[in-house]
Design a protein around this motif. Structure first.
Motif, PDB file in Angstrom:
ATOM      1  N   SER A  88     -66.748  12.856  32.614  1.00 36.49           N
ATOM      2  CA  SER A  88     -68.114  13.118  33.659  1.00 36.49           C
ATOM      3  C   SER A  88     -69.363  12.540  32.859  1.00 36.49           C
ATOM      4  O   SER A  88     -70.301  13.827  32.178  1.00 36.49           O
ATOM      5  CB  SER A  88     -67.907  13.713  34.631  1.00 36.49           C
ATOM      6  OG  SER A  88     -68.888  13.131  35.526  1.00 36.49           O
ATOM      7  N   TYR A 129     -70.674  12.180  44.628  1.00 41.26           N
ATOM      8  CA  TYR A 129     -69.529  11.493  45.036  1.00 41.26           C
ATOM      9  C   TYR A 129     -68.899  11.220  44.260  1.00 41.26           C
ATOM     10  O   TYR A 129     -68.798   9.900  44.790  1.00 41.26           O
ATOM     11  CB  TYR A 129     -70.526  10.769  46.175  1.00 41.26           C
ATOM     12  CG  TYR A 129     -70.655  11.456  47.308  1.00 41.26           C
ATOM     13  CD1 TYR A 129     -70.310  11.837  48.210  1.00 41.26           C
ATOM     14  CD2 TYR A 129     -72.311  12.084  47.588  1.00 41.26           C
ATOM     15  CE1 TYR A 129     -70.512  12.048  48.862  1.00 41.26           C
ATOM     16  CE2 TYR A 129     -73.140  11.960  48.987  1.00 41.26           C
ATOM     17  CZ  TYR A 129     -72.034  12.650  49.981  1.00 41.26           C
ATOM     18  OH  TYR A 129     -72.927  12.655  50.911  1.00 41.26           O
ATOM     19  N   GLU A 130     -69.444  11.082  43.399  1.00 40.52           N
ATOM     20  CA  GLU A 130     -68.063  10.032  41.283  1.00 40.52           C
ATOM     21  C   GLU A 130     -66.595  10.496  41.872  1.00 40.52           C
ATOM     22  O   GLU A 130     -65.997   9.110  41.803  1.00 40.52           O
ATOM     23  CB  GLU A 130     -68.202  11.779  40.972  1.00 40.52           C
ATOM     24  CG  GLU A 130     -67.456  10.941  39.704  1.00 40.52           C
ATOM     25  CD  GLU A 130     -67.149  11.937  38.478  1.00 40.52           C
ATOM     26  OE1 GLU A 130     -67.642  11.698  37.156  1.00 40.52           O
ATOM     27  OE2 GLU A 130     -68.053  13.493  38.905  1.00 40.52           O
ATOM     28  N   TYR A 131     -66.131  10.378  43.277  1.00 43.15           N
ATOM     29  CA  TYR A 131     -64.741  10.611  42.929  1.00 43.15           C
ATOM     30  C   TYR A 131     -64.586   9.629  44.265  1.00 43.15           C
ATOM     31  O   TYR A 131     -63.337   9.613  44.783  1.00 43.15           O
ATOM     32  CB  TYR A 131     -63.857  12.110  43.024  1.00 43.15           C
ATOM     33  CG  TYR A 131     -63.696  12.636  41.957  1.00 43.15           C
ATOM     34  CD1 TYR A 131     -63.450  12.119  41.582  1.00 43.15           C
ATOM     35  CD2 TYR A 131     -64.360  12.999  41.871  1.00 43.15           C
ATOM     36  CE1 TYR A 131     -63.452  12.860  39.584  1.00 43.15           C
ATOM     37  CE2 TYR A 131     -64.751  14.413  40.997  1.00 43.15           C
ATOM     38  CZ  TYR A 131     -63.848  13.928  39.473  1.00 43.15           C
ATOM     39  OH  TYR A 131     -64.266  14.146  38.029  1.00 43.15           O
ATOM     40  N   TYR A 132     -65.777   8.871  45.031  1.00 39.48           N
ATOM     41  CA  TYR A 132     -65.100   8.426  45.819  1.00 39.48           C
ATOM     42  C   TYR A 132     -65.193   7.120  45.832  1.00 39.48           C
ATOM     43  O   TYR A 132     -65.280   5.997  47.071  1.00 39.48           O
ATOM     44  CB  TYR A 132     -66.314   8.277  47.203  1.00 39.48           C
ATOM     45  CG  TYR A 132     -66.327   9.879  47.670  1.00 39.48           C
ATOM     46  CD1 TYR A 132     -65.458   9.719  49.395  1.00 39.48           C
ATOM     47  CD2 TYR A 132     -67.071  11.194  47.025  1.00 39.48           C
ATOM     48  CE1 TYR A 132     -64.978  11.497  49.793  1.00 39.48           C
ATOM     49  CE2 TYR A 132     -66.774  11.720  48.092  1.00 39.48           C
ATOM     50  CZ  TYR A 132     -65.994  12.518  49.164  1.00 39.48           C
ATOM     51  OH  TYR A 132     -65.786  13.712  49.619  1.00 39.48           O
ATOM     52  N   ARG A 133     -65.319   6.511  44.618  1.00 38.87           N
ATOM     53  CA  ARG A 133     -65.521   5.063  43.813  1.00 38.87           C
ATOM     54  C   ARG A 133     -65.885   4.827  42.456  1.00 38.87           C
ATOM     55  O   ARG A 133     -65.654   5.821  42.982  1.00 38.87           O
ATOM     56  CB  ARG A 133     -67.440   4.550  44.391  1.00 38.87           C
ATOM     57  CG  ARG A 133     -68.628   5.057  44.308  1.00 38.87           C
ATOM     58  CD  ARG A 133     -69.811   4.567  44.171  1.00 38.87           C
ATOM     59  NE  ARG A 133     -71.010   5.280  43.880  1.00 38.87           N
ATOM     60  CZ  ARG A 133     -71.158   4.289  42.428  1.00 38.87           C
ATOM     61  NH1 ARG A 133     -70.871   3.609  41.827  1.00 38.87           N
ATOM     62  NH2 ARG A 133     -72.116   5.407  41.588  1.00 38.87           N
ATOM     63  N   GLY A 134     -65.367   3.732  41.972  1.00 30.93           N
ATOM     64  CA  GLY A 134     -65.050   3.285  40.651  1.00 30.93           C
ATOM     65  C   GLY A 134     -63.478   3.721  40.580  1.00 30.93           C
ATOM     66  O   GLY A 134     -62.896   3.769  41.616  1.00 30.93           O
ATOM     67  N   HIS A 136     -61.895   6.563  39.212  1.00 32.78           N
ATOM     68  CA  HIS A 136     -61.425   8.292  39.658  1.00 32.78           C
ATOM     69  C   HIS A 136     -60.716   8.250  41.174  1.00 32.78           C
ATOM     70  O   HIS A 136     -60.970   9.358  42.139  1.00 32.78           O
ATOM     71  CB  HIS A 136     -61.675   8.337  38.875  1.00 32.78           C
ATOM     72  CG  HIS A 136     -61.583   9.096  37.577  1.00 32.78           C
ATOM     73  ND1 HIS A 136     -61.106   8.971  37.059  1.00 32.78           N
ATOM     74  CD2 HIS A 136     -63.058   8.711  36.685  1.00 32.78           C
ATOM     75  CE1 HIS A 136     -61.611   8.448  35.875  1.00 32.78           C
ATOM     76  NE2 HIS A 136     -62.301   8.574  35.584  1.00 32.78           N
ATOM     77  N   ALA A 137     -61.434   7.199  41.898  1.00 33.57           N
ATOM     78  CA  ALA A 137     -61.834   6.930  43.805  1.00 33.57           C
ATOM     79  C   ALA A 137     -59.800   7.749  44.347  1.00 33.57           C
ATOM     80  O   ALA A 137     -59.078   7.146  43.546  1.00 33.57           O
ATOM     81  CB  ALA A 137     -62.346   5.697  44.263  1.00 33.57           C
ATOM     82  N   HIS A 138     -60.484   8.679  44.887  1.00 32.17           N
ATOM     83  CA  HIS A 138     -59.049   8.969  45.293  1.00 32.17           C
ATOM     84  C   HIS A 138     -58.783   8.370  46.991  1.00 32.17           C
ATOM     85  O   HIS A 138     -59.658   8.227  47.432  1.00 32.17           O
ATOM     86  CB  HIS A 138     -59.466  10.857  46.127  1.00 32.17           C
ATOM     87  CG  HIS A 138     -59.535  11.423  44.623  1.00 32.17           C
ATOM     88  ND1 HIS A 138     -59.016  12.426  44.506  1.00 32.17           N
ATOM     89  CD2 HIS A 138     -60.212  11.670  44.067  1.00 32.17           C
ATOM     90  CE1 HIS A 138     -58.794  12.552  43.765  1.00 32.17           C
ATOM     91  NE2 HIS A 138     -59.656  12.596  43.015  1.00 32.17           N
TER      92      HIS A 138
END
Length: 138
Positions: A88, A129-134, A136-138
Protein backbone atom coordinates in the motif's frame (compact mmCIF):
# COMPACT_ATOMS: atom_id res chain seq x y z
CA UNK A 1 -0.99 -17.33 25.34
CA UNK A 2 0.68 -18.85 28.34
CA UNK A 3 4.12 -18.52 26.75
CA UNK A 4 3.57 -14.82 26.13
CA UNK A 5 2.32 -14.33 29.69
CA UNK A 6 5.46 -16.00 31.06
CA UNK A 7 7.70 -13.81 28.90
CA UNK A 8 6.03 -10.65 30.17
CA UNK A 9 6.11 -12.00 33.74
CA UNK A 10 9.88 -12.47 33.42
CA UNK A 11 10.21 -8.91 32.14
CA UNK A 12 8.12 -7.64 35.04
CA UNK A 13 10.26 -9.48 37.59
CA UNK A 14 13.40 -8.12 35.96
CA UNK A 15 12.08 -4.56 36.09
CA UNK A 16 10.95 -4.98 39.72
CA UNK A 17 14.55 -5.87 40.57
CA UNK A 18 16.22 -3.27 38.38
CA UNK A 19 14.14 -0.22 39.38
CA UNK A 20 15.26 0.04 43.03
CA UNK A 21 18.82 -0.84 41.99
CA UNK A 22 18.75 2.04 39.50
CA UNK A 23 17.43 4.37 42.19
CA UNK A 24 20.26 3.40 44.55
CA UNK A 25 23.00 3.53 41.91
CA UNK A 26 22.02 7.01 40.71
CA UNK A 27 21.99 8.37 44.28
CA UNK A 28 24.73 10.86 43.50
CA UNK A 29 23.05 14.00 44.85
CA UNK A 30 21.71 14.98 48.26
CA UNK A 31 18.10 14.83 46.99
CA UNK A 32 18.02 11.13 46.13
CA UNK A 33 18.31 9.21 42.91
CA UNK A 34 17.44 10.13 39.35
CA UNK A 35 13.71 10.87 39.29
CA UNK A 36 13.35 10.76 35.54
CA UNK A 37 14.86 7.34 34.96
CA UNK A 38 13.29 5.86 38.07
CA UNK A 39 9.80 7.06 37.16
CA UNK A 40 10.25 5.71 33.62
CA UNK A 41 11.29 2.33 35.02
CA UNK A 42 8.33 2.30 37.44
CA UNK A 43 5.90 3.06 34.60
CA UNK A 44 7.52 0.39 32.41
CA UNK A 45 7.18 -2.10 35.27
CA UNK A 46 3.50 -1.27 35.68
CA UNK A 47 2.88 -1.57 31.93
CA UNK A 48 4.53 -4.99 31.71
CA UNK A 49 2.58 -6.07 34.79
CA UNK A 50 -0.64 -4.94 33.10
CA UNK A 51 0.15 -6.97 29.96
CA UNK A 52 1.11 -9.97 32.11
CA UNK A 53 -2.18 -9.90 34.00
CA UNK A 54 -4.17 -9.45 30.78
CA UNK A 55 -2.46 -12.34 28.98
CA UNK A 56 -2.61 -14.58 32.05
CA UNK A 57 -6.31 -13.87 32.54
CA UNK A 58 -7.20 -14.62 28.93
CA UNK A 59 -4.92 -17.66 28.73
CA UNK A 60 -7.10 -19.38 31.33
CA UNK A 61 -10.28 -18.74 29.34
CA UNK A 62 -8.98 -19.77 25.90
CA UNK A 63 -8.55 -23.22 24.48
CA UNK A 64 -4.90 -24.19 24.27
CA UNK A 65 -3.25 -23.25 21.00
CA UNK A 66 -0.78 -25.64 19.37
CA UNK A 67 2.04 -23.42 20.67
CA UNK A 68 0.84 -23.92 24.24
CA UNK A 69 0.50 -27.71 24.16
CA UNK A 70 3.46 -29.99 24.82
CA UNK A 71 1.97 -32.87 22.77
CA UNK A 72 1.24 -30.75 19.67
CA UNK A 73 2.51 -31.65 16.23
CA UNK A 74 3.69 -29.20 13.58
CA UNK A 75 0.66 -30.03 11.46
CA UNK A 76 -1.65 -28.83 14.26
CA UNK A 77 -0.64 -25.27 13.47
CA UNK A 78 -1.34 -25.60 9.73
CA UNK A 79 -4.07 -23.65 8.03
CA UNK A 80 -4.98 -20.05 7.45
CA UNK A 81 -3.12 -17.66 9.74
CA UNK A 82 -5.19 -14.58 9.02
CA UNK A 83 -5.44 -11.65 6.64
CA UNK A 84 -2.23 -9.92 5.65
CA UNK A 85 -2.75 -6.79 3.58
CA UNK A 86 -0.90 -6.40 0.28
CA UNK A 87 1.40 -3.48 -0.47
CA UNK A 88 0.00 0.00 0.00
CA UNK A 89 1.19 3.51 -0.80
CA UNK A 90 -1.17 5.19 1.66
CA UNK A 91 1.10 4.89 4.73
CA UNK A 92 3.81 6.77 2.82
CA UNK A 93 1.48 9.65 1.94
CA UNK A 94 0.10 9.77 5.48
CA UNK A 95 3.61 9.92 6.94
CA UNK A 96 4.68 12.63 4.49
CA UNK A 97 1.68 14.79 5.39
CA UNK A 98 2.39 14.28 9.10
CA UNK A 99 5.98 15.38 8.44
CA UNK A 100 4.64 18.44 6.63
CA UNK A 101 2.46 19.30 9.65
CA UNK A 102 5.37 18.89 12.06
CA UNK A 103 7.65 20.98 9.84
CA UNK A 104 4.99 23.68 9.67
CA UNK A 105 4.70 23.82 13.48
CA UNK A 106 8.49 23.75 13.94
CA UNK A 107 9.03 26.55 11.42
CA UNK A 108 6.10 28.60 12.67
CA UNK A 109 4.47 28.43 9.23
CA UNK A 110 0.86 27.73 10.13
CA UNK A 111 -0.15 27.81 6.47
CA UNK A 112 2.09 24.76 5.93
CA UNK A 113 0.45 23.01 8.89
CA UNK A 114 -3.00 23.65 7.39
CA UNK A 115 -1.94 22.32 3.99
CA UNK A 116 -0.45 19.22 5.65
CA UNK A 117 -3.64 18.74 7.69
CA UNK A 118 -5.91 18.86 4.64
CA UNK A 119 -3.67 16.54 2.62
CA UNK A 120 -3.30 14.31 5.69
CA UNK A 121 -7.08 13.95 6.01
CA UNK A 122 -7.26 12.90 2.37
CA UNK A 123 -4.38 10.43 2.79
CA UNK A 124 -5.88 9.00 5.97
CA UNK A 125 -9.27 8.51 4.31
CA UNK A 126 -7.54 6.78 1.41
CA UNK A 127 -5.72 4.47 3.81
CA UNK A 128 -8.84 3.64 5.82
CA UNK A 129 -11.06 2.98 2.80
CA UNK A 130 -8.38 1.25 0.76
CA UNK A 131 -10.14 -2.14 0.78
CA UNK A 132 -13.55 -0.76 -0.22
CA UNK A 133 -12.61 0.03 -3.82
CA UNK A 134 -10.07 -0.90 -6.45
CA UNK A 135 -8.16 -4.14 -6.92
CA UNK A 136 -8.25 -5.23 -3.27
CA UNK A 137 -11.93 -4.47 -2.60
CA UNK A 138 -13.77 -6.93 -0.37
Amino acid sequence: MKAEAWIFAACTIFLVLVTPAYWLITDGSEHGGDWTGTSALVMTTLLTLMVTVYLGFHAKKMDARPEDRKDAEISDGAGELGFFPPYSWWPLWTALTLGTCVAGVAAGAWWLFIIGGVLGAIALCGWIYEYYRGVHAH
